[in-house]
Design a protein around this motif. Structure first.
Motif, PDB file in Angstrom:
ATOM      1  N   ARG A   2      23.320  47.528   6.861  1.00 31.86           N
ATOM      2  CA  ARG A   2      22.061  46.792   6.646  1.00 31.86           C
ATOM      3  C   ARG A   2      21.268  47.489   5.540  1.00 31.86           C
ATOM      4  N   GLU A  24      12.768  43.144  11.463  1.00 35.19           N
ATOM      5  CA  GLU A  24      14.043  43.018  10.745  1.00 35.19           C
ATOM      6  C   GLU A  24      14.407  44.294   9.969  1.00 35.19           C
ATOM      7  N   ASP A  27      16.583  48.391  11.675  1.00 30.74           N
ATOM      8  CA  ASP A  27      17.934  48.968  11.623  1.00 30.74           C
ATOM      9  C   ASP A  27      18.490  49.050  10.202  1.00 30.74           C
ATOM     10  N   VAL A  28      17.598  49.027   9.206  1.00 29.40           N
ATOM     11  CA  VAL A  28      18.022  49.225   7.822  1.00 29.40           C
ATOM     12  C   VAL A  28      18.573  50.637   7.680  1.00 29.40           C
ATOM     13  N   GLU A  29      19.713  50.761   6.984  1.00 30.77           N
ATOM     14  CA  GLU A  29      20.364  52.060   6.828  1.00 30.77           C
ATOM     15  C   GLU A  29      20.152  52.673   5.453  1.00 30.77           C
ATOM     16  N   VAL A 145      16.263  41.803   3.465  1.00 29.94           N
ATOM     17  CA  VAL A 145      17.217  42.599   4.230  1.00 29.94           C
ATOM     18  C   VAL A 145      18.576  41.936   4.035  1.00 29.94           C
ATOM     19  N   ASN A 147      22.781  42.167   4.908  1.00 24.32           N
ATOM     20  CA  ASN A 147      23.889  42.708   5.697  1.00 24.32           C
ATOM     21  C   ASN A 147      25.141  42.675   4.844  1.00 24.32           C
ATOM     22  N   GLU A 149      29.262  43.662   4.623  1.00 25.39           N
ATOM     23  CA  GLU A 149      30.510  44.013   5.290  1.00 25.39           C
ATOM     24  C   GLU A 149      31.629  43.879   4.274  1.00 25.39           C
ATOM     25  N   ARG A 155      24.979  38.671   3.597  1.00 24.98           N
ATOM     26  CA  ARG A 155      24.036  37.815   4.314  1.00 24.98           C
ATOM     27  C   ARG A 155      22.651  38.357   4.019  1.00 24.98           C
ATOM     28  N   LYS A 157      18.347  37.887   3.985  1.00 27.57           N
ATOM     29  CA  LYS A 157      17.141  37.252   4.525  1.00 27.57           C
ATOM     30  C   LYS A 157      15.951  37.657   3.676  1.00 27.57           C
TER      31      LYS A 157
END
Length: 161
Positions: A2, A24, A27-29, A145, A147, A149, A155, A157
């Motif tokens: 994230r 939101e 959990d941002v890394e 934010v 995501n 993978e 993804r 937002k």
């Protein structure tokens, strides 16, 4: 992974704080800071325990201490991060897309225009989170934010504060 994306805070830390407090963002890394103002990126790095990848904005130079662009490899994606002013983003995104292609990036992140963008150009996902403090496209500031993978499309937002 994230990833949080911020830009154009222009010295107003309270909006950075609001973004960090957003559900939101919990959990941002890693955070990407697309410029304007370098001290704000330092503040972001100070108040979060996450990595902050940052670039200079047009208000940070000449003589800025941050690079004009960075590349980052995250979760199987290569991100080209810049403020955008050197690529003429106010007049179109083709130069930015080409710069991303030139470094092998599949994602380009920029700021400068204070207008949120999420588009695909020349197989590059181009993102602008808008301005967190001085939006030109809405009443409230924004950030993104994303995501990421391996082998999957990002993804993304757009979030208003």
């Amino acid at each position: 992974m994230r990833v949080g994306i911020l830009s154009d805070s222009h010295g107003d830390y309270r909006y950075i704080d609001q973004a960090l407090a957003h559900k939101e963002a919990q959990d941002v890394e890693v955070w990407l800071f697309a410029g304007d103002i370098a001290m704000d990126a330092d503040y972001l790095a100070m108040v979060t325990d996450k990595e902050v990848i940052k670039v200079a904005g047009n208000n940070d130079w000449p003589g800025g201490r941050l690079p004009d662009y960075e590349t980052a490899d995250i979760a199987g994606h290569t991100i080209f991060l810049t403020h955008g002013h050197l690529f003429g983003v106010g007049f179109g995104l083709h130069n930015l897309a080409q710069a991303a292609v030139d470094v092998g990036a599949d994602i380009a992140v920029y700021g400068h225009t204070h207008i949120a963008v999420d588009t695909l150009l020349d197989d590059v996902r181009i993102l602008n989170p808008g301005s967190i403090s001085r939006p030109r496209d809405a009443r409230n500031g924004s950030f993104m934010v994303m995501n990421l993978e391996v082998d999957k499309s990002p993804r993304v937002k757009l979030l208003r504060i």
